[in-house]
Scaffold this motif. Structure first.
Motif, short mmCIF file in Angstrom:
data_model
loop_
_atom_site.label_atom_id
_atom_site.label_comp_id
_atom_site.label_asym_id
_atom_site.label_seq_id
_atom_site.Cartn_x
_atom_site.Cartn_y
_atom_site.Cartn_z
N SER A 2 -27.48 125.70 18.50
CA SER A 2 -28.55 125.98 17.55
C SER A 2 -28.10 126.92 16.43
N ASP A 3 -27.07 127.76 16.66
CA ASP A 3 -26.56 128.60 15.58
C ASP A 3 -26.00 127.73 14.46
N LEU A 4 -25.21 126.75 14.85
CA LEU A 4 -24.64 125.83 13.87
C LEU A 4 -25.73 124.98 13.23
N ALA A 5 -26.71 124.59 14.01
CA ALA A 5 -27.83 123.82 13.47
C ALA A 5 -28.56 124.64 12.40
N GLU A 6 -28.77 125.93 12.64
CA GLU A 6 -29.46 126.77 11.67
C GLU A 6 -28.71 126.83 10.34
N ILE A 7 -27.38 126.92 10.40
CA ILE A 7 -26.58 126.92 9.17
C ILE A 7 -26.78 125.62 8.42
N GLN A 8 -26.71 124.49 9.13
CA GLN A 8 -26.87 123.18 8.51
C GLN A 8 -28.29 122.97 7.98
N ILE A 9 -29.28 123.43 8.73
CA ILE A 9 -30.69 123.30 8.30
C ILE A 9 -30.92 124.09 7.03
N ASN A 10 -30.44 125.32 7.00
CA ASN A 10 -30.62 126.16 5.81
C ASN A 10 -29.96 125.52 4.60
N ALA A 11 -28.75 125.00 4.78
CA ALA A 11 -28.04 124.35 3.66
C ALA A 11 -28.78 123.08 3.23
N ALA A 12 -29.28 122.30 4.18
CA ALA A 12 -30.01 121.07 3.84
C ALA A 12 -31.26 121.39 3.03
N LEU A 13 -31.96 122.45 3.40
CA LEU A 13 -33.16 122.86 2.66
C LEU A 13 -32.78 123.43 1.30
N ALA A 14 -31.75 124.26 1.25
CA ALA A 14 -31.32 124.86 -0.01
C ALA A 14 -30.83 123.80 -1.00
N ASN A 15 -30.15 122.78 -0.50
CA ASN A 15 -29.62 121.71 -1.35
C ASN A 15 -30.64 120.59 -1.56
N GLU A 16 -31.84 120.76 -1.00
CA GLU A 16 -32.93 119.78 -1.12
C GLU A 16 -32.52 118.39 -0.64
N GLU A 17 -31.74 118.35 0.42
CA GLU A 17 -31.33 117.08 1.02
C GLU A 17 -32.36 116.58 2.02
N LEU A 18 -33.02 117.51 2.68
CA LEU A 18 -34.04 117.19 3.67
C LEU A 18 -35.17 118.21 3.55
N THR A 19 -36.38 117.80 3.93
CA THR A 19 -37.51 118.72 3.95
C THR A 19 -37.71 119.23 5.37
N VAL A 20 -38.52 120.25 5.51
CA VAL A 20 -38.87 120.76 6.84
C VAL A 20 -39.51 119.64 7.66
N SER A 21 -40.40 118.90 7.03
CA SER A 21 -41.07 117.80 7.73
C SER A 21 -40.06 116.75 8.23
N GLU A 22 -39.09 116.40 7.41
CA GLU A 22 -38.07 115.43 7.82
C GLU A 22 -37.19 115.99 8.94
N LEU A 23 -36.86 117.26 8.85
CA LEU A 23 -36.05 117.89 9.91
C LEU A 23 -36.81 117.93 11.23
N LYS A 24 -38.11 118.21 11.17
CA LYS A 24 -38.93 118.21 12.38
C LYS A 24 -39.00 116.80 12.96
N GLU A 25 -39.10 115.81 12.11
CA GLU A 25 -39.13 114.42 12.58
C GLU A 25 -37.80 114.04 13.22
N MET A 26 -36.69 114.55 12.67
CA MET A 26 -35.38 114.32 13.30
C MET A 26 -35.38 114.86 14.73
N ALA A 27 -35.96 116.05 14.90
CA ALA A 27 -36.00 116.67 16.23
C ALA A 27 -36.78 115.80 17.20
N VAL A 28 -37.92 115.28 16.75
CA VAL A 28 -38.72 114.40 17.61
C VAL A 28 -37.90 113.15 17.97
N PHE A 29 -37.28 112.55 16.97
CA PHE A 29 -36.50 111.33 17.19
C PHE A 29 -35.33 111.60 18.14
#
Length: 151
Positions: free
Chosen positions: A65-92
């Motif tokens: 999850s530490d590595l995931a947090e780095i990737q999540i933050n970068a994805a949000l900062a670079n506008e590659e994914l939204t929080v909603s899309e990331l949450k949906e990834m988790a469900v999937f």
């Protein structure tokens, strides 16, 4: 600095969303910069969003999850994914990797989203120098097993 290393550091900075130091003499860091980021992350065929999703899937499967947090933050900062899309990834991913790993990703998304919201409310919007240093240290540890020491 040769072209492959320069290209690798530029891509690494883009992927992580902050300026990585050019650490000389660490064979794992050299391999990461020159091969992973200079050759693999710069290949055509997959978008940055695709690569980010694959990376998040891999680190989720590993339970990191530490590595995931780095990737999540970068994805949000670079506008590659939204929080909603990331949450949906988790469900999937929960249905392929199991509840513990999927919920760990969901928790990481929630944690990063809250941190970013607090920063935005404070008017910061950008990581502090301390946040950047912690991010760089985490990325260096991930890729080399070493740490960057404060100068």
């Amino acid at each position: 600095m040769d072209d492959v290393r320069r290209k690798g550091l530029e891509k690494m900075n883009e992927v992580y969303g902050w300026e990585m130091p050019d650490i000389q003499g660490d064979p794992y860091f050299d391999l990461t910069v020159e091969h992973l980021f200079g050759t693999i992350w710069t290949r055509p065929g997959l978008s940055m969003r695709d690569k980010r999703m694959l990376t998040l899937t891999a680190v989720t499967a590993l339970g990191n999850s530490d590595l995931a947090e780095i990737q999540i933050n970068a994805a949000l900062a670079n506008e590659e994914l939204t929080v909603s899309e990331l949450k949906e990834m988790a469900v999937f991913l929960t249905h392929y990797l199991g509840f513990p790993l999927g919920s760990k990703l969901d928790g990481a998304v929630s944690k990063v989203a809250k941190q970013r919201q607090k920063a935005a409310e404070k008017g910061a919007g950008k990581d502090t120098a301390e946040d950047k240093r912690a991010n760089v240290n985490a990325a260096v540890r991930m890729h080399s097993g070493g740490t960057v020491h404060d100068e």
